[in-house]
Motif scaffolding. Structure first.
Motif, mmCIF file in Angstrom:
data_model
loop_
_atom_site.group_PDB
_atom_site.id
_atom_site.type_symbol
_atom_site.label_atom_id
_atom_site.label_comp_id
_atom_site.label_asym_id
_atom_site.label_seq_id
_atom_site.Cartn_x
_atom_site.Cartn_y
_atom_site.Cartn_z
ATOM 1 N N THR A 49 31.192 67.590 45.937
ATOM 2 C CA THR A 49 32.122 68.716 46.060
ATOM 3 C C THR A 49 32.688 68.725 47.468
ATOM 4 N N ALA B 282 29.259 75.132 49.177
ATOM 5 C CA ALA B 282 28.695 74.756 47.882
ATOM 6 C C ALA B 282 27.750 73.564 48.032
ATOM 7 N N ASN C 15 23.587 73.631 47.011
ATOM 8 C CA ASN C 15 22.802 72.720 46.172
ATOM 9 C C ASN C 15 21.801 71.910 46.982
ATOM 10 N N ARG D 296 23.928 79.092 43.811
ATOM 11 C CA ARG D 296 25.139 79.898 43.995
ATOM 12 C C ARG D 296 24.918 80.992 45.037
ATOM 13 N N GLU E 84 24.944 79.396 48.395
ATOM 14 C CA GLU E 84 26.329 79.108 48.763
ATOM 15 C C GLU E 84 27.008 80.349 49.345
ATOM 16 N N TYR F 129 27.840 71.143 39.723
ATOM 17 C CA TYR F 129 28.845 72.097 40.187
ATOM 18 C C TYR F 129 29.754 72.476 39.021
ATOM 19 N N HIS G 268 32.160 74.801 42.861
ATOM 20 C CA HIS G 268 31.163 75.751 43.355
ATOM 21 C C HIS G 268 29.822 75.526 42.657
ATOM 22 N N CYS G 269 28.747 76.047 43.256
ATOM 23 C CA CYS G 269 27.424 75.940 42.662
ATOM 24 C C CYS G 269 27.337 76.799 41.402
#
Length: 782
Positions: A265, A270, A274, A356, A359, A497, A502-503
């Protein structure tokens, strides 16, 4: 702030009617959940300690032994041959205990003692079995009958479903080689590097040492080996790493890179979400001992001791020697961004934050507009400079008040995270140069935006690329590589993702803000920071780094030539060095000694008589058949040296420990002093791929790890790290110093490339196959 929330967990007011106590139910709930989580961890540790303590048996086997003894007794036979009756005679007399109950209790006690005796016997047998190393010297794929029987016995005595630390009590101790054998191997290793007069002089020093002082030092060393788990490791950690007073940045720390061709990503927060979540998932597996022990050839266990200090660990500077301190289960990480330091909590209400949520928290740090406080921006330079000034500054300016609290927060964090504003990776019009910049960034950064004392620092770049920088004293590179492989695979293949990059996962809107750390840095301390930065910057600017992928062929074609890939590459390094410098040099290749308890590394002296004879014959244009024969002899010699190092018959660790003993006794040895002062102008290491099952290189060939590297050991030498990826690629990381006019990382890299091609052409059974250009072969590999 977390401290503020804790402060208002309860309030009380004294009134004429008494004390008015107000409790925060949410705070009490958090205290309860935190305590519950702590007790769960203690229970898991206790359970694992019991399982590991009785291995290779299992706790349930105790019940089986008890039932078997009781059942035998009820058949009116005495399996204890009178011992149960003896135990019953010495049991405390109790009015409430009938004769039958006393017999049962005596039988249970006897069964327990029998069970413990069986465990001790099994463990002793396994330890003796693991002391056999004949298997490692046999040709791969051709196993003798003796080794087949040995493998069967090892599997029988190894039990079932071992935990990470199950084998620790069964591993043999590292043997102390005989002085005469070590001296003989040493002289053999330096023979091609010396002329006749130099070798004669060194031989005389060696013989004098062997016949006089050597035996005395050896006696003390054997005494240490009897009392310690490993006669090398503690001295190696202290004297090679912790007592070093020069900067650990570049000189000691090393790095690991992200995927070569893929960035999962482009969103920095993000990727950090992760990545940090994957690290914590690994720590959970580590704490529960759910990681599988590393087994060679699926049967022979390796020591897992180094895993114990992977997280929550920091190197603490001292004026004479540093120390490594380890804490338990820190629930936060320390984050650096644009000169500010933050504490980021990774758990809430006893649960780990989702990727998430991490993030979102990282994004809050990225969006924070607050400027650094005075002296904070380049504070990390203290960990990059010389150790004594850092120790003095820590003692004077960071021992009390807000500075101590903030420094404790960093040192006790699970690990360190840098959110870097730069973009790195293979990119742009010049991908080769971009990889070189990427390597230098991970190795030293800006010299102040990493915390080089932490066990490892994670770096996440603005474009989503990541990497890590690891401190070396607590563990060796294969242990960190095991962690890094898990993180990369978990990030991409398990967590993943969404379509926007995004996560995944939901977000708790009540998450507290990341806590900004406070500092009170006086001008005198700022001066110390700037002095450390100037030393570190000069060191970093002097590093010449070159990273490239060799894609013309890989271990697939090398194995078709029936040659070890590692021996093939090491001979290519020798050939390349000789072509560049016109002579040979003392060469260091790292080999592990984890077949023994608390084993770390040993040196393989890759420059041998056989390798030099081969290189000279090839360069002087000797007959091809002669060159092939010498090539095989050199490769076989290298493999034998590597195997001897792995099995405790190396040279350098033994001589190092003898030197340490001589220093304790206050005696001088010209031989040992000269041996340990010889420079390693070619320092090499292979990064092994340990968890191949995590990466599907057949369906996803683009997910290729680039490996990692380290700085040069000698001012006029090279540091070479390489990783063999799949069947068709070898990645090289080459370092040297700009200040040496005789070294150039790019030129040496080009010579390595040509040496590999020349060796394959010589060794290949079908030379027509080697006539393809690198470009054509690369297309085929893709």
């Amino acid at each position: 702030m977390a401290e503020a929330h804790q402060a208002v967990a309860f309030q009380f007011t004294i009134t004429p009617e008494g004390i008015d106590l107000q409790l925060s139910h949410e705070a009490l709930r958090q205290v309860y959940i935190s305590g519950l989580r702590s007790w769960k961890k203690r229970f898991i540790r206790l359970k694992n300690s019991v399982i590991t303590g009785v291995y290779p048996a299992s706790p349930s086997s105790w019940l089986f032994v008890v039932i078997a003894i009781l059942a035998t007794m009820y058949t009116r036979s005495d399996p204890s041959m009178g011992l149960i009756a003896k135990i019953q005679e010495h049991l405390p007399v109790s009015q409430s205990l009938s004769a039958q109950c006393q017999t049962v209790v005596s039988a249970v006690l006897f069964s327990t003692m029998l069970w413990l005796s069986l465990i001790f016997t099994m463990r002793l047998c396994l330890k003796q079995l693991l002391s056999y190393h004949g298997w490692i010297f046999e040709q791969h794929g051709k196993m003798s009958n003796t080794t087949k029987v040995w493998v069967a016995l090892v599997r029988i005595f190894s039990g079932r479903q071992p935990l990470l630390y199950s084998y620790q009590g069964s591993l043999p101790n590292l043997p102390v080689p005989a002085v005469k054998d070590t001296v003989k191997r040493y002289l053999e290793s330096v023979r091609p590097l010396m002329n006749a007069s130099e070798f004669e002089r060194m031989s005389k020093l060696a013989q004098d040492f062997e016949s006089s002082l050597g035996n005395r030092l050896q006696w003390y060393l054997k005494l240490k080996a009897l009392w310690s788990a490993n006669y090398v490791s503690d001295w190696w950690e202290e004297y090679i790493y912790l007592r070093g007073r020069s900067p650990i940045m570049v000189n000691s720390n090393y790095y690991g890179m992200d995927f070569l061709y893929v960035t999962p990503t482009p969103i920095q927060s993000a990727r950090a979400g992760n990545t940090l979540a994957a690290f914590l998932l690994y720590r959970r597996k580590l704490n529960r001992e759910e990681l599988k022990p590393w087994l060679l050839r699926s049967s022979v266990p390796c020591c897992s001791y180094q895993f114990e200090r992977m997280f929550d660990t920091c190197r603490i500077p001292g004026e004479i020697t540093d120390t490594v301190q380890h804490w338990q289960d820190s629930e936060y990480v320390a984050v650096y961004h644009r000169g500010r330091y933050f504490r980021l909590w990774m758990y809430k209400a006893g649960r780990m934050l989702s990727p998430r949520e991490i993030e979102v928290q990282i994004q809050k740090i990225l969006d924070d507009p607050s400027p650094p406080s005075p002296g904070e921006y380049k504070l990390g330079a203290l960990t990059a400079g010389d150790r004594v000034p850092w120790a003095q500054a820590r003692k004077k300016f960071f021992c009390t008040g807000v500075n101590k609290r903030s420094l404790d927060c960093i040192e006790k964090a699970a690990f360190f995270v840098t959110l870097d504003d730069d973009e790195q990776g293979m990119m742009g019009d010049d991908p080769a140069a971009s990889l070189d910049r990427y390597a230098k960034s991970l190795l030293h950064g800006k010299c102040y935006d990493r915390w080089f004392d932490k066990s490892f620092s994670v770096v996440v770049y603005k474009n989503g690329k990541n990497g890590l920088n690891a401190e070396h004293s607590w563990a060796d590179a294969p242990v960190v590589a095991h962690l890094w492989e898990f993180v990369l695979a978990t990030d991409s293949f398990q967590l993943g993702y969404d379509e926007e990059g995004h996560c995944k996962g939901s977000v708790d809107p009540m998450l507290p803000q990341p806590q900004r750390l406070s500092w009170d840095i006086p001008p005198e301390c700022e001066e110390k920071i700037n002095q450390s930065l100037s030393i570190a910057q000069a060191l970093a600017d002097d590093v010449d780094f070159h990273v490239y992928s060799f894609r013309e062929f890989g271990k697939g074609k090398i194995k078709k030539c029936r040659i070890s890939p590692d021996a093939f590459i090491q001979l290519a390094l020798q050939l390349a060095y000789y072509r560049e410098r016109g002579h040979f040099c003392l060469t260091y290749e790292a080999s592990m000694t984890r077949l023994f308890r608390e084993g770390r590394t040993e040196t393989v002296r890759s420059c041998s008589n056989e390798s030099c004879a081969f290189v000279k014959a090839l360069e002087s244009g000797e007959d091809e058949d002669l060159c092939k024969r010498l090539f095989r002899l050199a490769a076989d010699k290298h493999q034998n040296l590597y195997r001897m190092a792995m099995t405790g018959a190396g040279i350098d660790r033994h001589l190092f420990c003898l030197y340490v003993v001589s220093k304790y006794l206050g005696v001088e040895s010209s031989f040992l002093k000269e041996v340990l002062s010889e420079p390693w102008r070619l320092s090499t290491s292979q990064t092994p791929v340990q968890q191949v099952e995590l990466f599907d290189l057949v369906n996803h060939p683009e997910y290729i790890s680039c490996g990692g590297g380290f700085g040069p050991v000698a001012d006029d030498g090279y540091g070479v790290s390489y990783i063999i990826v799949g069947e068709n690629m070898i990645n090289f990381h080459i370092s040297c110093k700009y200040s040496c006019t005789q070294t150039d990382s790019h030129k040496y890299g080009a010579r390595i490339r040509q040496a590999l091609l020349d060796l394959l052409k010589l060794a290949s059974p079908d030379q027509r196959e080697t006539g393809r250009t690198g470009k054509t072969q690369a297309k085929k590999d893709l």
